[in-house]
Design an enzyme around this catalytic site. Sequence first.
Site, PDB file in Angstrom:
ATOM      1  N   ARG A 183       0.617  -1.353   0.138  1.00  0.00           N
ATOM      2  CA  ARG A 183       0.202   0.062   0.023  1.00  0.00           C
ATOM      3  C   ARG A 183       0.919   1.536   0.091  1.00  0.00           C
ATOM      4  O   ARG A 183       2.282   1.114   0.627  1.00  0.00           O
ATOM      5  CB  ARG A 183      -0.925  -0.078   1.313  1.00  0.00           C
ATOM      6  CG  ARG A 183      -1.576  -0.837   1.425  1.00  0.00           C
ATOM      7  CD  ARG A 183      -2.251  -0.908   2.442  1.00  0.00           C
ATOM      8  NE  ARG A 183      -3.530  -2.152   2.527  1.00  0.00           N
ATOM      9  CZ  ARG A 183      -2.943  -3.952   3.329  1.00  0.00           C
ATOM     10  NH1 ARG A 183      -2.014  -3.521   3.611  1.00  0.00           N
ATOM     11  NH2 ARG A 183      -4.291  -4.595   3.616  1.00  0.00           N
ATOM     12  N   LYS A 207      -1.744  -3.139   7.923  1.00  0.00           N
ATOM     13  CA  LYS A 207      -2.786  -2.581   8.994  1.00  0.00           C
ATOM     14  C   LYS A 207      -3.211  -3.430   9.991  1.00  0.00           C
ATOM     15  O   LYS A 207      -2.580  -4.163  10.614  1.00  0.00           O
ATOM     16  CB  LYS A 207      -3.872  -2.930   8.181  1.00  0.00           C
ATOM     17  CG  LYS A 207      -4.133  -1.921   6.429  1.00  0.00           C
ATOM     18  CD  LYS A 207      -5.361  -2.110   6.070  1.00  0.00           C
ATOM     19  CE  LYS A 207      -6.236  -1.396   4.623  1.00  0.00           C
ATOM     20  NZ  LYS A 207      -7.434  -1.674   4.598  1.00  0.00           N
ATOM     21  N   HIS A 278      -2.929   2.230  -5.393  1.00  0.00           N
ATOM     22  CA  HIS A 278      -3.975   1.003  -5.001  1.00  0.00           C
ATOM     23  C   HIS A 278      -4.215   0.554  -6.449  1.00  0.00           C
ATOM     24  O   HIS A 278      -4.260  -1.166  -6.894  1.00  0.00           O
ATOM     25  CB  HIS A 278      -5.317   2.043  -4.648  1.00  0.00           C
ATOM     26  CG  HIS A 278      -5.972   0.688  -3.845  1.00  0.00           C
ATOM     27  ND1 HIS A 278      -5.015   0.300  -2.628  1.00  0.00           N
ATOM     28  CD2 HIS A 278      -7.171   0.132  -3.482  1.00  0.00           C
ATOM     29  CE1 HIS A 278      -5.840  -0.381  -1.625  1.00  0.00           C
ATOM     30  NE2 HIS A 278      -7.017  -0.574  -2.830  1.00  0.00           N
ATOM     31  N   ARG A 281      -1.183  -1.457  -7.231  1.00  0.00           N
ATOM     32  CA  ARG A 281      -1.480  -2.777  -6.293  1.00  0.00           C
ATOM     33  C   ARG A 281      -2.153  -4.142  -6.591  1.00  0.00           C
ATOM     34  O   ARG A 281      -1.804  -5.772  -6.914  1.00  0.00           O
ATOM     35  CB  ARG A 281      -1.828  -2.412  -5.162  1.00  0.00           C
ATOM     36  CG  ARG A 281      -2.070  -3.700  -3.900  1.00  0.00           C
ATOM     37  CD  ARG A 281      -2.075  -2.855  -2.586  1.00  0.00           C
ATOM     38  NE  ARG A 281      -3.451  -3.627  -1.346  1.00  0.00           N
ATOM     39  CZ  ARG A 281      -2.658  -3.957  -0.815  1.00  0.00           C
ATOM     40  NH1 ARG A 281      -1.506  -4.168  -0.819  1.00  0.00           N
ATOM     41  NH2 ARG A 281      -3.427  -4.941   0.123  1.00  0.00           N
ATOM     42  N   HIS A 304      -3.570  -8.924   3.092  1.00  0.00           N
ATOM     43  CA  HIS A 304      -5.025  -9.372   3.222  1.00  0.00           C
ATOM     44  C   HIS A 304      -5.421 -10.333   4.528  1.00  0.00           C
ATOM     45  O   HIS A 304      -4.491 -11.437   4.753  1.00  0.00           O
ATOM     46  CB  HIS A 304      -5.750 -10.217   2.047  1.00  0.00           C
ATOM     47  CG  HIS A 304      -6.133  -9.051   1.225  1.00  0.00           C
ATOM     48  ND1 HIS A 304      -5.670  -9.496  -0.623  1.00  0.00           N
ATOM     49  CD2 HIS A 304      -5.896  -7.887   0.568  1.00  0.00           C
ATOM     50  CE1 HIS A 304      -6.312  -8.601  -1.304  1.00  0.00           C
ATOM     51  NE2 HIS A 304      -5.952  -6.970  -0.584  1.00  0.00           N
ATOM     52  N   TYR A 313      -9.376 -11.272  -7.134  1.00  0.00           N
ATOM     53  CA  TYR A 313      -8.281 -11.208  -8.181  1.00  0.00           C
ATOM     54  C   TYR A 313      -8.893 -12.237  -8.885  1.00  0.00           C
ATOM     55  O   TYR A 313      -8.231 -12.140 -10.197  1.00  0.00           O
ATOM     56  CB  TYR A 313      -7.004 -10.725  -7.499  1.00  0.00           C
ATOM     57  CG  TYR A 313      -6.952  -9.684  -6.806  1.00  0.00           C
ATOM     58  CD1 TYR A 313      -6.695  -8.348  -7.648  1.00  0.00           C
ATOM     59  CD2 TYR A 313      -6.274  -9.187  -5.659  1.00  0.00           C
ATOM     60  CE1 TYR A 313      -6.117  -7.233  -6.899  1.00  0.00           C
ATOM     61  CE2 TYR A 313      -6.468  -8.812  -4.346  1.00  0.00           C
ATOM     62  CZ  TYR A 313      -6.218  -8.151  -5.329  1.00  0.00           C
ATOM     63  OH  TYR A 313      -5.641  -6.712  -4.278  1.00  0.00           O
TER      64      TYR A 313
END
Length: 332
Positions: A183, A207, A278, A281, A304, A313
């Site tokens: 990110r 995150k 993004h 990514r 994730h 994806y």
Amino acid sequence: MPSANPAGNRRRARRPDLRALRAALPEPVQEVVTAYERHLSLERGLSAHTVRAYVGDAVSLLGFVTGAGDEKAPDRELAALDIGVLRGWLARQHTEGASRTTLARRAASARTFTAWAHRRGELAADPGGRLAAPRAHRTLPGVLRAEQAGEVMRASEAGAAERDPVALRDRAVLELLYATGIRVSELCGLDVASADFSRRVVTVLGKGGKERVVPFGVPAAEAVRVWLDEGRPELVATAGEEALFLGVRGKRLDPRTARRVVHDAVGSVPGALDMGPHGLRHSAATHLLEGGADLRSVQELLGHATLATTQLYTHVTVDRLKAIHDRAHPRA
């Protein structure tokens, strides 16, 4: 298919001034908001951006519950927050033009708040557990084709040929973003010590403060090394600066600058979709899967929390396979 308003145009949901609304809440409720903010930041370790979003949703909900800032609304206590109030809060946002995706996100945010408030004893029961919301349409933005991504990287390499420090930085930013799929916030948070060139990996703080190690290839290694050797020393403002990537003033690179770098670079390639970090990514993840990487590995690389997010994806790769089949197969 999104619904239209009577005028035929979809309206954007306008959120009130949350800072003013927070100040208008009854003092005991303001204290609850402060405690919730502290919980999200210190106990759960969420990013500042995520904390702002969660707290903003909580303030909006509590303003609706208590009638703060609305002279026509009845004055109610926090204890009045029940499933009917939750549904009314979401219904108001729907009538103001909030999309399904926005409603789903705010419903999830409300459930997080009510669960915390119940555990803390602010609510006798947790109404969020009974709240159903429209499922968000989880779609991915367009991605670059592999050859287009190659053109972006070649253009950045050509731009860095004269060894301008900013051009060297931009090339390294693009190469590392595409090589790792990290990110933009993670990229800007990297320190010089985060990159291990002997193993060609970078340690990323993702995150929730979760750390992961992501590999990168030879082109990215070479671009970052040249930036460190030739570009960074020209920009660094102080000897103690630890940031890997710097802005023109010698301080840590701002995510807005990184986004502009990607937009400008991708925009220089004819036929490429307009996208920022993004999109790069998403492109990296799609190209990994198309190259044979398994979903679990891509999940680890991208950071994730669930495999379900990574599975998005697969829709992109299947769509591409169908397009190729339609063009190439004699019986398509």
